[in-house]
Write a protein that holds these residues in place. Structure first.
Motif, PDB file in Angstrom:
ATOM      1  N   LYS A  57       0.795  -1.224   0.069  1.00 13.27           N
ATOM      2  CA  LYS A  57      -0.020   0.036  -0.083  1.00 13.27           C
ATOM      3  C   LYS A  57       0.895   1.058   0.175  1.00 13.27           C
ATOM      4  O   LYS A  57       0.671   2.346  -0.644  1.00 13.27           O
ATOM      5  N   LYS A  58       1.856   1.092   0.690  1.00 10.89           N
ATOM      6  CA  LYS A  58       3.013   2.337   0.738  1.00 10.89           C
ATOM      7  C   LYS A  58       4.367   1.726   0.468  1.00 10.89           C
ATOM      8  O   LYS A  58       4.669   0.651   1.337  1.00 10.89           O
ATOM      9  N   LEU A  59       5.131   2.245  -0.222  1.00  9.30           N
ATOM     10  CA  LEU A  59       6.551   1.880  -0.379  1.00  9.30           C
ATOM     11  C   LEU A  59       7.433   2.333   0.837  1.00  9.30           C
ATOM     12  O   LEU A  59       7.299   3.207   1.242  1.00  9.30           O
ATOM     13  N   PRO A  60       8.425   1.456   1.194  1.00 12.80           N
ATOM     14  CA  PRO A  60       9.096   1.778   2.161  1.00 12.80           C
ATOM     15  C   PRO A  60      10.177   2.756   1.708  1.00 12.80           C
ATOM     16  O   PRO A  60      10.507   2.990   0.553  1.00 12.80           O
ATOM     17  N   ASP A  61      11.089   3.311   2.938  1.00 16.70           N
ATOM     18  CA  ASP A  61      11.846   4.155   2.452  1.00 16.70           C
ATOM     19  C   ASP A  61      13.371   3.559   2.263  1.00 16.70           C
ATOM     20  O   ASP A  61      14.084   4.048   1.712  1.00 16.70           O
ATOM     21  N   MET A  72      13.348   2.639  -7.687  1.00 20.06           N
ATOM     22  CA  MET A  72      11.982   3.163  -6.940  1.00 20.06           C
ATOM     23  C   MET A  72      12.499   4.343  -5.919  1.00 20.06           C
ATOM     24  O   MET A  72      11.629   4.876  -5.239  1.00 20.06           O
ATOM     25  N   GLY A  73      13.961   4.726  -5.774  1.00 19.50           N
ATOM     26  CA  GLY A  73      14.229   5.682  -4.925  1.00 19.50           C
ATOM     27  C   GLY A  73      14.655   5.371  -3.622  1.00 19.50           C
ATOM     28  O   GLY A  73      14.535   5.948  -2.819  1.00 19.50           O
ATOM     29  N   MET A  74      14.481   4.105  -3.323  1.00 20.70           N
ATOM     30  CA  MET A  74      14.636   3.700  -1.823  1.00 20.70           C
ATOM     31  C   MET A  74      16.077   3.424  -1.617  1.00 20.70           C
ATOM     32  O   MET A  74      16.915   3.136  -2.236  1.00 20.70           O
ATOM     33  N   LYS A  75      16.425   3.549  -0.139  1.00 17.39           N
ATOM     34  CA  LYS A  75      17.850   3.377   0.307  1.00 17.39           C
ATOM     35  C   LYS A  75      18.000   1.996   0.456  1.00 17.39           C
ATOM     36  O   LYS A  75      16.863   1.111   0.831  1.00 17.39           O
ATOM     37  N   VAL A  76      19.254   1.447   0.021  1.00 14.27           N
ATOM     38  CA  VAL A  76      19.690   0.063   0.299  1.00 14.27           C
ATOM     39  C   VAL A  76      20.639  -0.219   1.290  1.00 14.27           C
ATOM     40  O   VAL A  76      21.750   0.487   1.290  1.00 14.27           O
ATOM     41  N   ILE A  77      20.474  -1.013   2.541  1.00 14.23           N
ATOM     42  CA  ILE A  77      21.166  -1.338   3.447  1.00 14.23           C
ATOM     43  C   ILE A  77      21.461  -2.945   3.145  1.00 14.23           C
ATOM     44  O   ILE A  77      20.748  -3.692   3.020  1.00 14.23           O
ATOM     45  N   ALA A  78      22.860  -3.310   3.304  1.00 13.88           N
ATOM     46  CA  ALA A  78      23.301  -4.518   3.088  1.00 13.88           C
ATOM     47  C   ALA A  78      24.673  -5.005   3.519  1.00 13.88           C
ATOM     48  O   ALA A  78      25.400  -4.143   3.485  1.00 13.88           O
ATOM     49  N   PRO A  79      24.671  -6.165   4.262  1.00  5.86           N
ATOM     50  CA  PRO A  79      26.378  -6.514   4.610  1.00  5.86           C
ATOM     51  C   PRO A  79      26.899  -6.837   3.314  1.00  5.86           C
ATOM     52  O   PRO A  79      26.321  -7.572   2.524  1.00  5.86           O
ATOM     53  N   LEU A  80      28.202  -6.487   3.401  1.00  2.00           N
ATOM     54  CA  LEU A  80      28.972  -6.709   2.155  1.00  2.00           C
ATOM     55  C   LEU A  80      29.968  -7.692   2.564  1.00  2.00           C
ATOM     56  O   LEU A  80      30.699  -7.319   3.400  1.00  2.00           O
ATOM     57  N   ASP A  81      30.417  -8.567   1.573  1.00  2.00           N
ATOM     58  CA  ASP A  81      31.884  -9.273   1.967  1.00  2.00           C
ATOM     59  C   ASP A  81      32.681  -8.914   0.673  1.00  2.00           C
ATOM     60  O   ASP A  81      32.653  -8.118  -0.010  1.00  2.00           O
ATOM     61  N   THR A  82      33.611  -9.680   0.262  1.00  2.00           N
ATOM     62  CA  THR A  82      34.649  -9.300  -0.773  1.00  2.00           C
ATOM     63  C   THR A  82      34.224  -9.430  -2.242  1.00  2.00           C
ATOM     64  O   THR A  82      34.660  -8.844  -3.172  1.00  2.00           O
TER      65      THR A  82
END
Length: 156
Positions: A20-24, A44-54
């Motif tokens: 119903k509403k897109l997340p930020d 869609m203009g959302m910020k992405v948070i993710a754990p990153l490895d090599t």
């Protein structure tokens, strides 16, 4: 023509069309495996948070977290910490706005996480109508296209 347009819209908005509403923001565990979700969220203009490895590209992630995104224990740690941060943020927001703050027990957190796992397996909701999809496309894609046209007009 309409079928092709519908297929194109569905391919662009498949992941978010039932919301119903897109997340930020979007939290992704394996950015390499979930590259389509990362691209869709960025489009869609959302910020992405993710754990990153090599093996990950940090340029496509807005808020990278250095760590192992393959081991089960580290995935559990990341998910638990993100859930606690969300609960803490909601509590701070409620306090700032004078709302009642609910304490959440560890058992409730585990129940919510178990429910989230069950929802992944559940049958998806009824598909959105074409009008709903078109409205969502106009809200999200049209401003981006206008900005791109302005940039091209400036000759950049």
């Amino acid at each position: 023509m309409l079928l092709r347009k519908k297929a194109k819209l569905s391919s662009y908005l498949e992941g978010f069309r039932h919301m119903k509403k897109l997340p930020d923001m979007v939290f992704v565990i394996d950015a390499v495996k979930e590259h389509i979700a990362v691209k869709e969220a960025r489009r869609m203009g959302m910020k992405v948070i993710a754990p990153l490895d090599t093996n990950c590209d940090p340029d496509v992630i807005d808020y990278p977290i250095p760590g192992n995104d393959d081991a089960i224990r580290s995935i559990n740690l990341f998910c638990r910490e993100m859930a606690e941060a969300i609960i803490e943020g909601k509590a701070l927001y409620a306090e700032a706005n004078g709302e009642n703050v609910e304490e959440v027990s560890a058992g409730e957190i585990e129940a919510v996480m178990a429910e989230a796992v069950a929802e992944e397996v559940a049958v998806p909701a009824t598909p959105a109508t074409e009008a709903e999809v078109e409205k969502l496309v106009e809200e999200k894609v049209t401003p981006a296209l206008e900005a791109e046209t302005v940039t091209e007009a400036k000759g950049e």
